[in-house]
Design a protein around this motif. Structure first.
Motif, PDB file in Angstrom:
ATOM      1  N   ARG A   1      -2.688   1.235   5.787  1.00 45.57           N
ATOM      2  CA  ARG A   1      -3.922   0.750   5.198  1.00 45.57           C
ATOM      3  C   ARG A   1      -4.191   1.563   3.943  1.00 45.57           C
ATOM      4  O   ARG A   1      -4.225   2.802   3.987  1.00 45.57           O
ATOM      5  CB  ARG A   1      -5.091   0.908   6.168  1.00 45.57           C
TER       6      ARG A   1
ATOM      7  N   LYS B   1      -4.858 -10.817  -2.272  1.00 43.96           N
ATOM      8  CA  LYS B   1      -3.456 -10.669  -2.672  1.00 43.96           C
ATOM      9  C   LYS B   1      -3.210 -11.493  -3.925  1.00 43.96           C
ATOM     10  O   LYS B   1      -2.652 -12.588  -3.872  1.00 43.96           O
ATOM     11  CB  LYS B   1      -2.519 -11.143  -1.561  1.00 43.96           C
TER      12      LYS B   1
ATOM     13  N   LEU C   1      -0.560   0.952   9.831  1.00 45.87           N
ATOM     14  CA  LEU C   1      -1.032  -0.358  10.261  1.00 45.87           C
ATOM     15  C   LEU C   1       0.093  -1.358  10.053  1.00 45.87           C
ATOM     16  O   LEU C   1       0.514  -1.589   8.912  1.00 45.87           O
ATOM     17  CB  LEU C   1      -2.275  -0.773   9.468  1.00 45.87           C
TER      18      LEU C   1
ATOM     19  N   ILE D   1     -11.469  -6.755   2.176  1.00 43.06           N
ATOM     20  CA  ILE D   1     -10.036  -6.974   1.940  1.00 43.06           C
ATOM     21  C   ILE D   1      -9.805  -7.320   0.471  1.00 43.06           C
ATOM     22  O   ILE D   1     -10.459  -8.210  -0.079  1.00 43.06           O
ATOM     23  CB  ILE D   1      -9.499  -8.101   2.829  1.00 43.06           C
TER      24      ILE D   1
ATOM     25  N   TRP E   1      -0.602  -3.975  -2.588  1.00 48.00           N
ATOM     26  CA  TRP E   1      -0.166  -4.706  -1.394  1.00 48.00           C
ATOM     27  C   TRP E   1       1.311  -4.472  -1.102  1.00 48.00           C
ATOM     28  O   TRP E   1       1.718  -4.394   0.054  1.00 48.00           O
ATOM     29  CB  TRP E   1      -0.457  -6.196  -1.549  1.00 48.00           C
TER      30      TRP E   1
ATOM     31  N   GLY F   1       0.464  -3.688   7.008  1.00 43.04           N
ATOM     32  CA  GLY F   1      -0.325  -3.144   5.909  1.00 43.04           C
ATOM     33  C   GLY F   1      -1.617  -3.888   5.635  1.00 43.04           C
ATOM     34  O   GLY F   1      -1.826  -5.019   6.085  1.00 43.04           O
ATOM     35  N   ARG F   2      -2.489  -3.231   4.899  1.00 43.73           N
ATOM     36  CA  ARG F   2      -3.756  -3.837   4.483  1.00 43.73           C
ATOM     37  C   ARG F   2      -4.292  -3.050   3.305  1.00 43.73           C
ATOM     38  O   ARG F   2      -4.103  -1.836   3.221  1.00 43.73           O
ATOM     39  CB  ARG F   2      -4.766  -3.833   5.626  1.00 43.73           C
ATOM     40  N   VAL F   3      -4.967  -3.732   2.379  1.00 39.12           N
ATOM     41  CA  VAL F   3      -5.625  -3.065   1.257  1.00 39.12           C
ATOM     42  C   VAL F   3      -7.098  -3.437   1.276  1.00 39.12           C
ATOM     43  O   VAL F   3      -7.440  -4.626   1.233  1.00 39.12           O
ATOM     44  CB  VAL F   3      -5.010  -3.461  -0.101  1.00 39.12           C
ATOM     45  N   THR F   4      -7.959  -2.443   1.371  1.00 36.68           N
ATOM     46  CA  THR F   4      -9.394  -2.667   1.312  1.00 36.68           C
ATOM     47  C   THR F   4      -9.955  -1.940   0.105  1.00 36.68           C
ATOM     48  O   THR F   4      -9.304  -1.063  -0.474  1.00 36.68           O
ATOM     49  CB  THR F   4     -10.102  -2.188   2.595  1.00 36.68           C
TER      50      THR F   4
ATOM     51  N   ASN G   1       3.649  -0.028   5.817  1.00 37.43           N
ATOM     52  CA  ASN G   1       2.872  -0.310   7.034  1.00 37.43           C
ATOM     53  C   ASN G   1       1.665   0.619   7.124  1.00 37.43           C
ATOM     54  O   ASN G   1       1.478   1.366   8.093  1.00 37.43           O
ATOM     55  CB  ASN G   1       3.745  -0.165   8.282  1.00 37.43           C
TER      56      ASN G   1
ATOM     57  N   ALA H   1       1.381  -1.162   0.644  1.00 40.86           N
ATOM     58  CA  ALA H   1       0.776  -1.275   1.972  1.00 40.86           C
ATOM     59  C   ALA H   1       1.716  -1.967   2.949  1.00 40.86           C
ATOM     60  O   ALA H   1       1.904  -1.507   4.090  1.00 40.86           O
ATOM     61  CB  ALA H   1      -0.540  -2.040   1.873  1.00 40.86           C
ATOM     62  N   GLU H   2       2.331  -3.050   2.521  1.00 43.67           N
ATOM     63  CA  GLU H   2       3.205  -3.815   3.414  1.00 43.67           C
ATOM     64  C   GLU H   2       4.503  -3.083   3.705  1.00 43.67           C
ATOM     65  O   GLU H   2       4.985  -3.077   4.835  1.00 43.67           O
ATOM     66  CB  GLU H   2       3.470  -5.190   2.799  1.00 43.67           C
TER      67      GLU H   2
END
Length: 312
Positions: free
Chosen positions: A218, A304, A285, A301, A209, A288-291, A216, A212-213
């Motif tokens: 995915r 976190k 993105l 998802i 995360w 950010g995002r983590v899948t 920015n 990702a954040e």
């Protein structure tokens, strides 16, 4: 058994100073108000980092003092590894109850010395004081080639995600006290042109995360690919521990898609270090995002989680 209160603070400092590791670039080490060192050469940037370890939080009171010292310095060196940086100098603040046996302080600094000598880190000062809790606060400085430091914000679409070592149950296995900071790996990655990396101190999920954040982007995690430690495998839900336990001090990093021979070259350079592809960097993105899942159609998802000092 003689204690720190019987030895006195000045006596402790006199006892410890001869044990401190030095380097040729140290102009004035421990013993004065400040240390003096030569600055990094042209083309290098200064790297700074601090980290504490506290009894009953980062180690148990009955832990072997040498292993406490190893972990105190090792945590900071692991962060240098994540940026591809070279640590050069460290200062250590040591706090302990007055009734602490002198042998504990001796053991802690012996553990620090062994690791510092292995990685050519000079211990140039710090401070000592009494407190109700045994703790060490380590500040280190070093250098990295200008503009080359690996950062959390440098993951790009199409990159592959890799992790070194195995993850999970580090505290229970004792690995959190004996890990070797991946400094050689970090410098190799930097020279390879890798630009995004982070060390896994709070858990794989947390570090994913962070990338990702900051980038920015995915990130997609292939959960079945996560390398599990031997202690972790025996647990009912091993993946949860690998994602959330923390204290692994391995490296998570992204590799550009055109680096076709990365894994082959890595394993040739580090035959004793496991290196595992665990996912991909997707599109940009905002936020950010983590899948995660077992294929690109996954898309759940990733919570976190990970270790948080202010909530656990």
């Amino acid at each position: 058994m003689e204690t720190l209160s019987e030895l006195s603070e000045r006596g402790l400092i006199r006892r410890l100073r001869p044990q401190l590791v030095t380097r040729p670039d140290v102009l004035l080490g421990a013993g004065d108000d400040c240390a003096l060192v030569k600055p990094p050469p042209p083309g290098e940037e200064l790297v700074l980092k601090s980290d504490p370890i506290i009894a009953s939080r980062h180690f148990l009171p009955e832990t072997d003092p040498k292993r406490i010292g190893h972990k105190a310095l090792g945590r900071v060196l692991s962060d240098f590894a994540a940026m591809g940086a070279t640590p050069q100098w460290a200062l250590i603040d040591f706090t302990a109850p007055p009734d602490t046996p002198i042998s504990v302080a001796d053991g802690i600094y012996a553990g620090i010395k062994t690791l510092a000598e292995r990685h050519h880190v000079a211990i140039v000062g710090g401070d000592t004081t009494s407190d109700t809790t045994l703790s060490l606060h380590v500040f280190a400085a070093g250098s990295v080639p200008a503009g080359k430091a690996m950062r959390r914000a440098a993951a790009n679409p199409g990159d592959s995600l890799y992790v070194t070592g195995t993850l999970g149950r580090s505290f229970e296995s004792g690995r959190h006290l004996s890990f070797e900071p991946r400094l050689d790996v970090g410098r190799w990655l930097l020279n390879r042109g890798i630009r995004c990396a982070i060390d896994i101190s709070d858990g794989l999920a947390s570090e994913l995360w962070h990338i990702a954040e900051e980038s920015n982007a995915r990130l997609f995690l292939i959960d079945s690919a996560v390398p599990l430690s031997p202690t972790c495998v025996r647990m009912p839900d091993p993946l949860i521990h690998a994602l959330d336990d923390g204290e692994d001090f391995e490296l998570l990093f992204s590799v550009p898609p055109d680096d076709f021979h990365f894994l082959t070259d890595f394993l040739q350079a580090f035959p004793d270090v496991l290196c595992t592809p665990i996912g991909m960097v997707g599109e940009y993105l905002e936020g950010g995002r983590v899948t995660y899942g077992n294929g690109e159609s996954g898309g759940k998802i990733l919570p976190k989680k990970g270790f948080d000092h202010f909530s656990e």
